[in-house]
Design an enzyme around this catalytic site. Structure first.
Site, PDB file in Angstrom:
ATOM      1  N   SER A  62       0.984  -1.113   0.017  1.00  0.00           N
ATOM      2  CA  SER A  62       0.083  -0.157  -0.041  1.00  0.00           C
ATOM      3  C   SER A  62       0.758   1.303   0.070  1.00  0.00           C
ATOM      4  O   SER A  62       0.123   2.318  -0.169  1.00  0.00           O
ATOM      5  CB  SER A  62      -0.882  -0.229   1.302  1.00  0.00           C
ATOM      6  OG  SER A  62      -1.952  -0.934   0.895  1.00  0.00           O
ATOM      7  N   LYS A  65      -0.160   3.746  -2.686  1.00  0.00           N
ATOM      8  CA  LYS A  65      -1.195   4.769  -2.366  1.00  0.00           C
ATOM      9  C   LYS A  65      -0.440   6.109  -2.497  1.00  0.00           C
ATOM     10  O   LYS A  65      -1.246   6.900  -2.771  1.00  0.00           O
ATOM     11  CB  LYS A  65      -2.263   4.623  -1.318  1.00  0.00           C
ATOM     12  CG  LYS A  65      -3.016   3.251  -1.453  1.00  0.00           C
ATOM     13  CD  LYS A  65      -3.627   2.928  -0.330  1.00  0.00           C
ATOM     14  CE  LYS A  65      -4.791   1.718  -0.443  1.00  0.00           C
ATOM     15  NZ  LYS A  65      -4.145   0.548  -0.094  1.00  0.00           N
ATOM     16  N   SER A 119      -5.539   3.506   4.540  1.00  0.00           N
ATOM     17  CA  SER A 119      -4.887   2.384   3.542  1.00  0.00           C
ATOM     18  C   SER A 119      -6.368   1.673   3.133  1.00  0.00           C
ATOM     19  O   SER A 119      -6.353   0.570   2.668  1.00  0.00           O
ATOM     20  CB  SER A 119      -4.144   1.597   4.012  1.00  0.00           C
ATOM     21  OG  SER A 119      -3.159   0.953   3.037  1.00  0.00           O
TER      22      SER A 119
END
Length: 305
Positions: A62, A65, A119
């Protein structure tokens, strides 16, 4: 031949941790981390304060992101525009669990905040799908942005980071963090401690917390943050934080144990302040040796071919 090369590459010198760092006067060999790869950079001068296997290419989960947020903001899409979460978003994350109800709606700014602070994978998927040209165009922009930042060993294939084919290095990610921290929205949203999102169609609310406990409990002075986890990537953490009067960029990849990235951050802080880095569990050492050995053996085999 391969065994000898792997042995040499596993040495502290090859890891970049053996010589005394002129930036701190501290010996990197005194710092033990549970992360396989790591890098610390002075945000103001660009000087490398510490590095450990910083050029190993690894899945980044993640941490993806962070790039997703930059692409959304670079496009200057309206932050008040309402995004509807669809079945396409659910398919994009392989039906990964999310508390967000299908067909409910939220302003883009709120969707971005959830992707960064908590997240939320469905949020990241929705951001990519609602980009001009859809997810294909979005991922192309992610890779173009990485190239423009000099991230030579980075590849993105989705906006959430659920694919282990999203890969990078600690060295490349330090460049990503440096760039991302300059976006006020990323700095704010990624360091939001707790937040309640108010959805519509139907109307309901969900409470979220920051995935970085250093931010959530305000233990550190953090300017930007993102965590990540996949089985293939291990525990990951990037952040820009102020330590001992300096603004530093932290990257920790493939850390052993759920709270190990936070522990590594503490060990780095202690090392910067005192020259002593502390210890990590034997299991973490075994894990690191295995992961580095696997990577180096594969690289050695590829070079012989």
């Amino acid at each position: 031949m391969i065994t000898l090369l792997v042995s040499l590459l596993l040495s502290p010198a090859m890891a970049g941790t053996s010589a005394t760092n002129p930036a701190t006067g501290n010996n990197p060999a005194n710092l033990q981390l549970a992360s396989v790869s790591a890098m610390v950079v002075d945000a103001d001068t660009g000087e490398v304060v510490y590095q450990k296997y910083a050029d190993i290419v690894k899945p980044i989960a993640s941490l993806t992101k962070v790039m997703t947020a930059m692409i959304v903001l670079d496009a200057h899409q309206p932050m008040r525009e309402v995004i509807r979460f669809s079945k396409d978003d659910r398919r994009a994350v392989n039906n990964y669990y999310s508390r967000i109800r299908l067909d409910s709606e939220l302003p883009r700014s709120e969707v971005l905040r959830l992707a960064l602070m908590s997240s939320e994978n469905l949020a990241a998927a929705a951001l990519g799908r609602n980009y001009p040209g859809g997810m294909t165009a979005f991922v192309a922009k992610m890779n173009a942005k990485a190239k423009s930042l000099g991230m030579k060993n980075t590849v993105f294939v989705d906006s959430s980071g659920l694919s282990h084919h999203n890969v990078s290095t600690a060295s490349d990610l330090a460049k990503l963090v440096a760039a991302a921290a300059k976006y006020p929205e990323i700095a704010e949203f990624s360091t939001t401690t707790t937040h309640t999102a108010n959805f519509s169609r139907p109307a309901y609310s969900l409470a979220y917390v920051n995935t970085n406990s250093l931010v959530r409990y305000k233990r550190w002075d953090v300017d930007m943050s993102k965590t990540g986890y996949l089985n293939e990537a291990g525990r990951c953490l990037v952040m820009k934080a102020n330590v001992d009067g300096k603004s530093l960029l932290f990257v920790m990849l493939d850390s052993f144990g759920k709270t190990s990235p936070i522990g590594d951050a503490g060990r780095i802080k202690r090392w910067l302040e005192t020259g002593k880095g502390g210890n990590v569990a034997t299991a973490a050492h075994v894990y690191q040796k295995k992961k580095v050995s696997e990577y180096m053996a594969a690289r050695a085999t590829a070079s012989i071919r």
